[in-house]
Design a protein around this motif. Sequence first.
Motif, PDB file in Angstrom:
ATOM      1  N   ASP A  15     -13.354   2.080  27.776  1.00 18.05           N
ATOM      2  CA  ASP A  15     -13.958   0.978  26.785  1.00 18.05           C
ATOM      3  C   ASP A  15     -13.684  -0.468  27.150  1.00 18.05           C
ATOM      4  N   GLY A  16     -13.168  -0.625  28.473  1.00 16.60           N
ATOM      5  CA  GLY A  16     -12.778  -2.217  28.846  1.00 16.60           C
ATOM      6  C   GLY A  16     -14.369  -2.851  28.860  1.00 16.60           C
ATOM      7  N   MET A  69     -16.766   7.841  30.566  1.00 14.16           N
ATOM      8  CA  MET A  69     -15.380   8.320  30.116  1.00 14.16           C
ATOM      9  C   MET A  69     -15.192   7.689  28.557  1.00 14.16           C
ATOM     10  N   SER A  70     -15.904   6.753  28.174  1.00 14.27           N
ATOM     11  CA  SER A  70     -16.043   6.332  26.885  1.00 14.27           C
ATOM     12  C   SER A  70     -16.619   7.174  25.964  1.00 14.27           C
ATOM     13  N   SER A  71     -17.787   7.972  26.594  1.00 13.04           N
ATOM     14  CA  SER A  71     -18.377   8.811  25.654  1.00 13.04           C
ATOM     15  C   SER A  71     -17.476  10.092  25.374  1.00 13.04           C
ATOM     16  N   ILE A  72     -16.661  10.544  26.471  1.00 13.85           N
ATOM     17  CA  ILE A  72     -15.712  11.401  26.055  1.00 13.85           C
ATOM     18  C   ILE A  72     -14.746  11.194  25.159  1.00 13.85           C
ATOM     19  N   PHE A  73     -13.929  10.018  25.361  1.00 15.32           N
ATOM     20  CA  PHE A  73     -13.012   9.573  24.408  1.00 15.32           C
ATOM     21  C   PHE A  73     -13.567   9.287  23.200  1.00 15.32           C
ATOM     22  N   GLY A  84     -22.746   5.446  29.790  1.00 15.54           N
ATOM     23  CA  GLY A  84     -22.179   6.672  29.415  1.00 15.54           C
ATOM     24  C   GLY A  84     -23.157   7.063  28.175  1.00 15.54           C
ATOM     25  N   SER A  85     -23.437   8.339  27.974  1.00 13.65           N
ATOM     26  CA  SER A  85     -24.084   8.986  26.709  1.00 13.65           C
ATOM     27  C   SER A  85     -23.272  10.084  25.932  1.00 13.65           C
TER      28      SER A  85
END
Length: 602
Positions: A153-154, A292-296, A426-427
């Motif tokens: 998320d950076g 990775m943001s979508s997973i997090f 990401g999605s």
Amino acid sequence: MTVRIIDPENDVGETIPPLTAHAVSVSLPTWSANVGYEEGQEWVLSKMKTGYPRFFIHKSIESFAAAVVEGYGRPGERAMLFPSHAVATRCIDFLHNQAPELGLQQVQIIDLVPSVEKTQSGVVEEVPPNISAVIFPGEYFKIAKAFWQHSGDGVSSRRAEYCHNLFSKGILIDSKRREETPRMCKGPKRYQKKTSIDITGHPPVTKSPSPETPNGTAEVQEPTQFVEERFGRNLDLSLTSNAKLAIRRRIAGSLTANVGLAEALTLEKDHERSRKVAGFSEDDVYLYPTGMSSIFNSHRNLMATRGQLKSINYGFPYIDTLKILEKFGPGCLFYGFGSSEDLDDLEKRLERGEKYLALFTEFPGNPLLKSPDLRRIRDLADKYDFAVVIDETVGNFLNVNVLPYADVVVSSLTKVFSGDSNVMGGSAVLNPNGRYYNVLKQTWVADYEDNHWAEDSVFLERNSRDFVPRIERINTNAEAICDVLRTHPRVKQVNYPKYSPTRPFYDQCRTPNGGYGGLLSATFYSTADAVAFFDSLDTAKGPSLGTNFTLSSPYVILAHYTELDWAASFGVEANLVRFSVGLEDTEELVSIFRHALKAMPN
């Protein structure tokens, strides 16, 4: 296009693609360069112009962070930059969780927002260039960097460059200072009004607002041209909303034509839909800054919806997925083999009354390309009440349709959806027929922030227009390379969904015209063979996958260098070489691989 390595020694640290300011890969052209990078050897690190963005903080981001500390911090402090206050707050929570000794007064958030005067004068665009900086003692940088890496998320490098320019001109200021300035009005009318847009003379495309779909689907902006001061060129940021809508339609499978943005938005909403799930549309697609943001955020939203329960990681995972499940919540049950015996064990646990939040799995897995038994997993989830999150990055939705088995499907758009290796994204996709859909939708509506930066969205939309024909060619090339490797006596094993023992599980989800993807890996009988082959392989070499050009890496060395024995215990050997196959001429690729195979010592 073929990316050739001319001088391996001097290519270390160069961007991939070459001369690309926002490249998401970096050249590590020899086995020793990969080891040197992992061990922090100066001859490698000193040459690094860039790196994979979640692991290597882009120099433009570092420069902006240093400027923020100079303006608002104290000597010895560092800063991490995030797109919103909410994300910055989660970083602080992680810092205090991992370092309880860190005092509350030692960490601060500086929210940088446009000054009132500049907003009123029309300097700042319709897309808010906000930044939230977390400033902390420098000795805790490693922990903050872990949050940056795991969460994805950076801020992006494009966002950092753009906002740094505004910051240096005094346009971005601390929100506390702006609150002290009286607000006279909201600025010129053109910045208040949100209307339909007719980009190139086509009839205007409208989107009805819905309180249930605040996922980047805001009414499309009017076509006002803005000047991006730093580069001195016109940047039509009013394209952003339309670009995001087109991206989401492509992910939904309702936009498959290779057409420009204006024409794309005039096509039927469900034209040639690829995802065969009743009631599904782009309204259930959410964009994120990275895969990775979508997973997090999916994990975070599942915990917000279903409570603080352990998750299940099924199959050997991409490294940060497991770290998220272990560090951000009550823990994780890990099944590294992804075998039927693992599901047997899980079923016994469930029968004894153990409760879980969700099962996370990849389809197929990376780097062994095994495919999980999604039918059995879905049956267990329905019977014992847990969610299923499937990462389809490697398979991609043109080859496989995993949505019917999932509650949430996540993907890295950085990879083959983009292909150009110059933008992150990401999605997350919600299954409208999933058992948790209604409550998950409520959580997403309440929580979702669209943090995908405007210019990144414009690049991603342009890159993804030819997604469909690229996948077909990549599938063909990957199978050709696979055949070359499988027939060579010095290659120990080739991992590819078509030849995997788990192929029946892959075929259950394969679309009518789908192939087996562009990712494969191979292991060798000796490390010496692997090194000789890799060093002689005339492709681009670096981290990432899904590029339009073939990209190779000693994946286990890069991803698991500090835990090689642990990886080997799950059948992931240190001499594994991974190939992300691109769009080159098939015969040329075959020749390149055959030449590298001949380089192995007798």
